[in-house]
Enzyme design. Structure first.
Site, PDB file in Angstrom:
ATOM      1  N   GLU A  51      56.714  54.567 -89.057  1.00 11.46           N
ATOM      2  CA  GLU A  51      57.706  53.289 -88.552  1.00 11.46           C
ATOM      3  C   GLU A  51      58.011  52.686 -89.966  1.00 11.46           C
ATOM      4  OE1 GLU A  51      59.734  52.977 -86.388  1.00 11.46           O
ATOM      5  OE2 GLU A  51      59.047  54.240 -84.971  1.00 11.46           O
ATOM      6  N   TYR A 134      60.416  44.311 -85.039  1.00 11.50           N
ATOM      7  CA  TYR A 134      60.696  45.535 -84.943  1.00 11.50           C
ATOM      8  C   TYR A 134      59.260  46.686 -84.893  1.00 11.50           C
ATOM      9  CZ  TYR A 134      61.634  50.475 -85.261  1.00 11.50           C
ATOM     10  OH  TYR A 134      61.611  51.889 -84.945  1.00 11.50           O
ATOM     11  N   ASP A 152      66.254  47.678 -83.481  1.00 10.79           N
ATOM     12  CA  ASP A 152      66.431  47.903 -84.669  1.00 10.79           C
ATOM     13  C   ASP A 152      68.155  48.079 -84.843  1.00 10.79           C
ATOM     14  OD1 ASP A 152      67.002  50.259 -83.093  1.00 10.79           O
ATOM     15  OD2 ASP A 152      66.505  51.564 -84.868  1.00 10.79           O
TER      16      ASP A 152
END
Length: 354
Positions: A51, A134, A152
């Site tokens: 991520e 996020y 996102d």
DNA sequence: CAGTCGTGGTC
DNA sequence: TGACCAAGACT
């Protein structure tokens, strides 16, 4: 399912169910992903690493970096024990280097203050370096299956189209977040989060979305209105100025190169680079070492997020006893061009004649 | 809040 | 070919 429900897919539960159904058959095979239906539990370390790497970065660009990082540092404790320079060098070329500095900080906090276990809550994750709204939602949803809402660029685009929202970003963000939160299911929220992002990456693309094969084509308001290709709207960006600078490639007769570790803050922070001037309107600076400098016949051109850069590259060979005013000599066998950020590697390639 | 912070691919 | 774009965070 009753006909009434079949004809009313615009409900939150209907859309989430449609997304999961689509995801079960179309989930992309990604190195950090546990396929839907697989009994395995995701490794929070790998989810976190992926991520962070994926922040403002394409899947294609991330894949090789992800493999190299996990091969070299299989656990968060391994990464926490790594040398700063090794991590920065392994990150070189991926961009947004503050991510690498925060990655290392985060690994050390998790290892030393959390017993090597990532927090499983949104708030606990949000408190860690390099983890924003996020990424905290993504990790808690994907790694711990918590019903958090990821927002996102993909989700923003899907929501703007699904509900035909014309307010430009970033002003539209709260409204888009509300819509996204309303759709987030209590069941399989991790798969749902990945489903929306996959949909945005493969079907609901920024240009020429494939509405014909979209699982949400029926409830999608923008498709009905014919506005899908124009959404989401965005406030126009400022034009990029052009900055200039000079960098110096000094090679000792024994092959060592004169390099500097850039300060942690600012552009290319923490990365290795060639010493040189500041980059501005008309930057002039004395060379880092006295030598007979030769200016290369071509310049390096590179574009950053908010400015264009034109670099003059100068080269000199210097005797072994010369003491630099700036930077340190790195032995030839310790110098790997792959440790350099791209703009610095461009300068080296220019000298090498590549 | 608006500016800062990389890079490679795409059209 | 230049502008836009990508699973944003930080100040």
């Amino acid at each position: 399912m009753r006909d009434e429900e079949m004809n009313a897919p615009a409900t939150g539960t209907g859309i989430a169910a449609e997304m999961l159904h689509w995801y079960d058959r179309n989930a992309r095979d990604l190195p950090w992903r546990i396929p839907p239906g697989d009994a395995q539990t995701p490794d929070p370390y790998r989810i976190w690493l992926s991520e962070v790497m994926l922040q403002q970065t394409t899947v294609a660009a991330v894949k090789d970096y992800f493999h190299r990082f996990t091969a070299r540092w299989p656990t968060v404790a391994d990464l926490a024990a790594a040398d700063d320079g090794a991590v920065m060098g392994e990150w070189a070329g991926l961009g947004y280097y503050a991510r690498a500095r925060n990655l290392l900080k985060c690994a050390r906090v998790v290892t030393q203050a959390h017993g090597g276990q990532f927090p499983d809550s949104y708030d606990g994750l949000l408190a860690l370096p390099g983890i924003g709204p996020y990424t905290a939602a993504a990790i808690s949803a994907i790694a711990f299956d918590q019903p958090e809402t990821v927002l996102d660029g993909n989700v923003e685009r899907v929501m703007a189209r699904l509900y035909d929202i014309h307010t430009p970003l970033p002003a539209a963000k709260p409204a888009l977040r509300d819509r996204a939160a309303q759709l987030t299911p209590a069941h399989r929220p991790g798969d749902y989060a990945q489903a929306v992002m996959d949909l945005g990456a493969t079907i609901c693309t920024p240009k020429s979305p494939a509405c014909g094969i979209c699982p949400l084509r029926e409830p999608c308001a923008a498709r009905q209105a014919g506005t899908a290709n124009d959404l989401p709207r965005k406030t126009p960006k400022n034009p990029k100025p052009t900055r200039h600078g000079t960098i110096y490639l000094a090679q000792r007769t024994d092959g060592a190169w004169l390099l500097e570790r850039r300060p942690d803050k600012g552009l290319l922070g923490g990365m290795l680079g060639w010493p040189g001037s500041d980059w501005g309107e008309n930057a002039v600076q004395a060379p880092p070492i006295d030598a007979d400098w030769v200016t290369l016949p071509a310049e390096v051109r590179h574009t950053f997020t908010h400015f264009h850069l034109v670099l003059t590259v100068r080269y000199a060979e210097v005797p072994p006893e010369t003491v630099p005013r700036q930077g340190v000599f790195v032995a030839a066998h310790d110098f790997r061009p792959s440790d350099l950020p791209t703009v610095m590697r461009k300068a080296f390639d220019l000298w090498r004649g590549a």
